[in-house]
Write an enzyme that holds these catalytic residues in place. Structure first.
Site, short mmCIF file in Angstrom:
data_model
loop_
_atom_site.label_atom_id
_atom_site.label_comp_id
_atom_site.label_asym_id
_atom_site.label_seq_id
_atom_site.Cartn_x
_atom_site.Cartn_y
_atom_site.Cartn_z
N TYR A 155 2.93 10.18 -0.25
CA TYR A 155 3.85 9.27 0.54
C TYR A 155 5.23 9.61 0.08
CZ TYR A 155 0.10 6.66 2.46
OH TYR A 155 -0.97 6.16 2.96
N HIS B 138 -7.62 9.42 -2.20
CA HIS B 138 -7.17 9.28 -0.94
C HIS B 138 -7.87 10.02 0.25
CE1 HIS B 138 -2.63 9.28 0.98
NE2 HIS B 138 -3.68 9.14 2.02
N LYS C 172 -2.79 5.97 -4.47
CA LYS C 172 -3.72 6.83 -4.19
C LYS C 172 -3.75 8.21 -4.87
CE LYS C 172 -3.97 4.74 0.40
NZ LYS C 172 -2.51 4.69 0.74
N ASP D 43 1.04 -0.99 0.08
CA ASP D 43 -0.10 0.02 0.23
C ASP D 43 0.75 1.34 0.00
OD1 ASP D 43 -3.21 1.19 0.77
OD2 ASP D 43 -1.62 2.37 1.82
#
Ligand code: A2P
Length: 331
Positions: free
Chosen positions: A52, A114, A81, A47
């Site tokens: 990120y 997200h 996402k 994931d």
């Protein structure tokens, strides 16, 4: 450990491993080593998210494993996402293409929105902050229009499934009422102190798989917040809870294993994060024991509605009309 991890079947017929490898907060060198260890340990569900800023290193490790014939692409379940800066109709294909390029993949297995709120799309600034220190919001957000673009990504083959993250009940129901392709999954904060029963019921009724993020209560988050945002936060010590400790002891397992078993046994996918080779292995080793009815009953009553991840570290976020957490029970 290479034995297969039990999976749940999504509404598109594809299998999603019930434990995934969470990567938020993990960056480059540390993550490269940890992901190697995670793949060795048997993780096949990874994931990540554009925001990120670690997709490139994940892509690099996965490509190496695939090129060396150590894993096949079809045995990996890869989730990423759409970042808040892309939460408008034109952002969907732009950001999915960028993620695919970062990940060196032709497709992802699941693409999630997200969050239901949106930031202005400013290149080079995934979280655009105004001179007054608050977030530069895009308040024109229309989930139905964005979902139509998500559906097009399915049609193009760039993702095998689409879903939502951090959406509340009202927001999910609006998407469900107006979609052609139904969401396959919802990713939300979920752990013994925030069990989200109402939201879970909506998902169960609509065949949407729920993924639990921060399943262990994010014990490392306080240090991360202080280092990255200079903000001190108090976190509940879920793994130190006496009930959880007793249940773990009864089954000769760790507290983290007891919590993860509780989540998976309740029908959720969980994505614990760890960059420690011993702990990440431990988090996968939850399929050789079962919690009994009494354990489950005791864990169920720990739900106090405590939310750890409300995004309020982003100043002004609650002013977005689609900020989802106004229904928080307790903070
Ligand atoms: P570490 O990377 O040093 O293992 P969550 O997934 O709920 O956000 O929690 C992630 C945090 O929990 C990380 O700080 C991680 O630290 C820690 N953690 C992960 N697995 C375990 C475990 N089995 N026992 C204790 N702490 C863990």
């Amino acid at each position: 450990m290479t034995s297969k991890i039990p999976s749940f079947t999504l509404n598109n017929g594809r299998e999603m491993p019930s434990i995934g490898y969470g990567t938020w907060q993990a960056k480059d060198e540390e993550l490269e080593k940890a992901l190697e260890a995670a793949l060795e340990a048997g993780y096949r569900h990874i994931d990540t998210a554009y925001i990120y800023e670690n997709e490139k290193v994940i892509g690099k490790v996965l490509k190496r494993w695939i090129d060396e014939g150590r894993v096949k692409r079809e045995d990996i379940f890869l989730v990423t996402k759409l970042p808040p800066g892309g939460v408008h109709p034109e952002g969907v294909s732009k950001y999915l293409n960028r993620s695919l390029e970062n990940l060196q993949m032709d497709y992802v297995d699941l693409y999630l929105i997200h969050a239901p709120f949106a930031f202005k799309d400013v290149d080079g600034q995934p979280v655009p902050i105004k001179p007054d220190g608050t977030i530069d919001l895009d308040t024109s957000t229309d989930h139905v229009a964005i979902w139509k673009e998500m559906e097009k990504q399915m049609d193009s083959g760039k993702t095998k499934a689409i879903g939502l993250s951090n959406f509340n009940k009202t927001q999910i129901e609006r998407v469900l009422k107006n979609c052609k392709i139904r969401p396959s999954a919802l990713q939300i904060e979920l752990h013994p102190y925030l069990q989200q029963n109402e939201l879970v019921d909506v998902c169960k009724q609509n065949n949407i798989i729920v993924t639990a993020y921060s399943p262990l209560g994010s014990p490392g988050l306080a240090a991360f917040m202080e280092t990255n945002f200079g903000r001190k936060i108090n976190l509940p010590d879920i793994l130190g809870n006496p009930t959880i400790k007793a249940i773990a002891k009864k089954h000769s397992k760790t507290e983290a294993q007891a919590v993860l078993r509780f989540l998976v046994q309740s029908g959720f996918v969980a994505i614990p994060k760890s960059t420690n080779p011993v702990r990440l292995k431990q988090n996968l080793d939850i399929f050789d024991f079962e919690l009994d009815e009494e354990d489950i009953k005791q864990l169920k009553v720990l739900d106090e509605g405590i939310r750890i991840c409300d995004w309020k570290v982003v100043k002004g976020i609650e002013n977005h009309p689609e900020y989802p957490f106004k229904d928080v029970i307790k903070e």
